[in-house]
Design a protein around this motif. Structure first.
Motif, PDB file in Angstrom:
ATOM      1  N   ASP A 416       0.848  -1.188   0.000  1.00  0.00           N
ATOM      2  CA  ASP A 416       0.000   0.000   0.000  1.00  0.00           C
ATOM      3  C   ASP A 416       0.887   1.242   0.000  1.00  0.00           C
ATOM      4  OD1 ASP A 416      -1.843   2.000   0.325  1.00  0.00           O
ATOM      5  OD2 ASP A 416      -2.848   1.109   2.057  1.00  0.00           O
ATOM      6  N   LEU A 417       0.865   1.961  -1.114  1.00  0.00           N
ATOM      7  CA  LEU A 417       1.633   3.192  -1.256  1.00  0.00           C
ATOM      8  C   LEU A 417       0.720   4.378  -1.521  1.00  0.00           C
ATOM      9  CD1 LEU A 417       4.434   1.747  -3.573  1.00  0.00           C
ATOM     10  CD2 LEU A 417       4.607   2.160  -1.126  1.00  0.00           C
ATOM     11  N   TYR A 438      -1.996  -7.572  -4.016  1.00  0.00           N
ATOM     12  CA  TYR A 438      -2.697  -6.292  -3.858  1.00  0.00           C
ATOM     13  C   TYR A 438      -1.678  -5.172  -3.924  1.00  0.00           C
ATOM     14  CZ  TYR A 438      -5.601  -2.652  -1.696  1.00  0.00           C
ATOM     15  OH  TYR A 438      -6.300  -1.490  -1.431  1.00  0.00           O
ATOM     16  N   LEU A 439      -1.911  -4.233  -4.850  1.00  0.00           N
ATOM     17  CA  LEU A 439      -1.032  -3.072  -4.982  1.00  0.00           C
ATOM     18  C   LEU A 439      -1.895  -1.818  -5.070  1.00  0.00           C
ATOM     19  CD1 LEU A 439       1.686  -1.677  -5.406  1.00  0.00           C
ATOM     20  CD2 LEU A 439       1.529  -2.241  -7.843  1.00  0.00           C
ATOM     21  N   ASP A 440      -1.670  -0.885  -4.149  1.00  0.00           N
ATOM     22  CA  ASP A 440      -2.445   0.355  -4.096  1.00  0.00           C
ATOM     23  C   ASP A 440      -1.485   1.535  -4.190  1.00  0.00           C
ATOM     24  OD1 ASP A 440      -4.166   2.433  -3.682  1.00  0.00           O
ATOM     25  OD2 ASP A 440      -5.053   1.654  -1.846  1.00  0.00           O
ATOM     26  N   ILE A 441      -1.559   2.275  -5.301  1.00  0.00           N
ATOM     27  CA  ILE A 441      -0.773   3.508  -5.450  1.00  0.00           C
ATOM     28  C   ILE A 441      -1.714   4.656  -5.815  1.00  0.00           C
ATOM     29  CG2 ILE A 441       1.504   2.563  -5.933  1.00  0.00           C
ATOM     30  CD1 ILE A 441       0.916   2.629  -8.849  1.00  0.00           C
ATOM     31  N   ALA A 442      -2.918   4.603  -5.266  1.00  0.00           N
ATOM     32  CA  ALA A 442      -3.917   5.641  -5.513  1.00  0.00           C
ATOM     33  C   ALA A 442      -3.552   6.927  -4.780  1.00  0.00           C
ATOM     34  CB  ALA A 442      -5.298   5.160  -5.071  1.00  0.00           C
ATOM     35  N   ARG A 443      -4.140   8.037  -5.263  1.00  0.00           N
ATOM     36  CA  ARG A 443      -4.007   9.345  -4.618  1.00  0.00           C
ATOM     37  C   ARG A 443      -2.547   9.771  -4.484  1.00  0.00           C
ATOM     38  NH1 ARG A 443      -7.703   6.354  -2.346  1.00  0.00           N
ATOM     39  NH2 ARG A 443      -6.359   5.726  -0.637  1.00  0.00           N
ATOM     40  N   ASN A 444      -1.828   9.677  -5.622  1.00  0.00           N
ATOM     41  CA  ASN A 444      -0.470  10.177  -5.714  1.00  0.00           C
ATOM     42  C   ASN A 444      -0.418  11.241  -6.816  1.00  0.00           C
ATOM     43  OD1 ASN A 444       1.724   8.745  -3.926  1.00  0.00           O
ATOM     44  ND2 ASN A 444       0.262   7.128  -4.462  1.00  0.00           N
ATOM     45  N   MET A 445       0.762  11.467  -7.387  1.00  0.00           N
ATOM     46  CA  MET A 445       0.950  12.486  -8.424  1.00  0.00           C
ATOM     47  C   MET A 445       1.459  11.860  -9.715  1.00  0.00           C
ATOM     48  SD  MET A 445       0.157  15.148  -6.567  1.00  0.00           S
ATOM     49  CE  MET A 445       0.742  16.577  -7.470  1.00  0.00           C
ATOM     50  N   ILE A 446       1.153  10.598  -9.935  1.00  0.00           N
ATOM     51  CA  ILE A 446       1.668   9.859 -11.089  1.00  0.00           C
ATOM     52  C   ILE A 446       1.056  10.390 -12.376  1.00  0.00           C
ATOM     53  CG2 ILE A 446       1.884   7.558 -12.128  1.00  0.00           C
ATOM     54  CD1 ILE A 446       1.544   6.447  -9.248  1.00  0.00           C
TER      55      ILE A 446
END
Length: 551
Positions: A416-417, A438-446
């Motif tokens: 979770d990132l 499970y990989l979460d990289i939501a709510r970043n600036m990608i």
């Protein structure tokens, strides 16, 4: 004249029973069939309580006179949630609810001057009682002896905001079926005020106490009960015990010897007081949540972890600069660790990742609010880290994911990132995570997803020992600033795709984007920011369009 009044009374009751499209009509209550949706119920607790299809649930607000205001409710109510009008500080008898013989769940919000037992009118099916009196300050409610004795099936009791010292010492005596007791904010500064009142509930299996006013843990003293009866045997039968305090400034030797095995302990400690905790009489703590000033060094924390066989620990504002392989040796038994950095007014030291090598049994790790030398997670590791299966990182300065950054975490299943400042992901950043599900990289600036961004994530793997299929089931990239997606990239949740196209229909070539790797994915949500493209509960619907390569 009496007959006319009676006819008018029965007519009024019948009027209250008229069912509308949204429930039963009643001046102060919403009444619902238990098969209905409770999405807009005014009292939240009602939405979570179990319900039976053949009964009704009622939520009543601004109640002033209980017996009068509940008049006309269906007699087969199973769940009743009621909030008193603020300022109505009256005496209440549990016998007021005796008209509801099927009642199993009763939630009452309001402060009363007195609570009386049911008397001759019993509630034979009541299992769950929640009394919440903390509207403003503490509720000084006098509750007489043996008040709950006649509730013969009561198994769960919650009292929130009621001053325990205002109740009779034997208020809970006679309860033979109570299994779960939850006491929150009891407005007392002595733990004995609570424990001595519940010491005779021999059926108790689960105990939750949240008492922020308690600052000193002293030996149990039940002198106000005029008894020398031992309580140790009663509390040793607990299957679950959760004690939550505020800032603890003093721990007396043997203060918690009555409990020995504790499921959860939460409080604020200085380093000096923390080191006295093993002398309290506790033999073991499953989960320990410790907050305080950042003067507590990690070696002292691990000393307490070792002496009390702590398995899970939450540290807020701990001195992470003291983290090292040597300081963490006594923490080898930890299975879960949550490190939370100091507030924004304090400096946040960089996290040195060397400590993780000594935590041979650590399964879950959460780092929140610290600065990170992210590229060092695996750079110093000579051997793979095999125990860690879940990693959550919310870091103050993480902006880039580097190639092979997590390569040593060979058994990681959950990463979770989310909620960081990640703007760039190097190719092969997730290389080696062959067990990741499970990989979460939501709510970043990608802004960009490259062809090799997710290279190395396992799609199909069959383990010989457990015959279990390992593959990525969920990938969340929602609420980023993605403007470019290169071919052969796959994802489950992709939000806010900034597309300059003005056409009313956006066509995506799913073969180029997903390839042939969607067989095991179960959820797909694609959003183009202004124009949502579609949501599918299973991918069978979308896969049927793969022949035309258009979704």
């Amino acid at each position: 004249m009496g007959e006319i009044s009676a006819m008018f009374f029965h007519s009024a009751v019948m009027f209250l029973w008229i069912q509308s499209a949204s429930g039963w009509m009643h001046p102060k209550c919403q009444i619902h069939d238990n098969n209905e949706d409770f999405g807009h119920f005014p009292t939240w607790i009602c939405t979570y309580l179990p319900r039976h299809a053949e009964h009704y649930t009622a939520a009543c607000e601004d109640v002033t006179a209980i017996e009068e205001d509940l008049l006309g409710l269906p007699p087969n109510i199973n769940t009743l949630c009621m909030s008193m009008k603020q300022g109505e500080n009256r005496s209440m008898s549990l016998g007021f609810f005796s008209q509801f013989q099927d009642l199993e769940y009763l939630y009452i919000e309001g402060c009363f001057s007195q609570i009386l037992p049911t008397g001759e009118s019993h509630l034979p099916n009541l299992h769950y009682l929640h009394l919440e009196g903390k509207i403003s300050g503490c509720c000084d409610c006098h509750i007489v002896p043996h008040t709950f004795r006649d509730l013969v099936k009561l198994s769960h009791l919650t009292m929130w905001g009621y001053r325990l010292s205002a109740m009779a010492p034997d208020v809970f005596h006679g309860m033979t079926q109570l299994q779960s007791l939850n006491i929150r904010e009891p407005c007392v500064d002595d733990l004995s005020e609570i424990l001595c009142r519940i010491m005779k509930i021999k059926s108790l299996m689960k105990l939750n106490i949240e008492a922020p006013e308690i600052q000193s843990l002293n030996q149990l003293n039940c002198v106000f009960l005029n008894t020398n009866e031992s309580v140790t045997t009663v509390f040793n039968n607990l299957a679950f015990s959760d004690l939550s305090f505020g800032e603890i400034t003093h721990i007396e030797e043997g203060a918690l010897a009555w409990l020995q095995n504790l499921t959860r302990l939460t409080g604020a400690f200085s380093q000096e007081v923390l080191l006295h905790l093993p002398l309290s009489g506790i033999q073991q703590i499953q989960y320990f949540s410790c907050s305080g000033s950042n003067e507590i060094d990690f070696e002292s924390i691990c000393n307490v972890v070792f002496l009390l066989s702590i398995k899970e620990i939450y540290l807020y504002n701990a001195n992470t600069s003291s983290l090292s392989m040597s300081s963490g040796e006594l923490c080898i038994g930890l299975e879960y660790m949550h490190l939370h950095g100091p507030g924004i007014l304090h400096s946040t030291p960089y996290l040195e990742w060397h400590f993780i090598s000594s935590l041979k049994n650590l399964h879950q790790l959460t780092i929140d609010g610290l600065k990170d030398n992210g590229h060092e997670i695996c750079s110093f590791q000579k051997q793979p880290i095999t125990s860690l299966t879940k990693l959550t990182l919310v870091l103050n300065n993480i902006q880039m994911l580097f190639a092979k950054q997590f390569i040593c975490l060979v058994n990681l299943q959950y990463l979770d990132l989310a909620d960081n400042l990640i703007s760039n992901i190097e190719d092969f950043a997730f290389l080696g995570l062959t067990n990741l599900e499970y990989l979460d990289i939501a709510r970043n600036m990608i802004t960009k997803i490259n062809t090799n961004t997710f290279f190395g994530l396992q799609l199909t793997k069959l383990t010989s020992r457990f015959n279990k299929l390992h593959m990525l089931f969920s990938l969340d990239i929602a609420k980023n600033k993605i403007t470019q997606i290169n071919a052969n990239t796959f994802f489950v949740f992709l939000g806010q795709v900034h597309n300059p196209l003005t056409e009313p229909v956006i066509k995506l070539n799913l073969t180029l984007i997903f390839g042939g790797i969607l067989n095991q994915l179960t959820h797909l949500y694609i959003s183009s920011a202004m124009r949502p493209i579609g949501y599918y509960r299973t991918l069978n619907y979308c896969r049927c369009n793969f022949d035309s390569n258009i979704c």
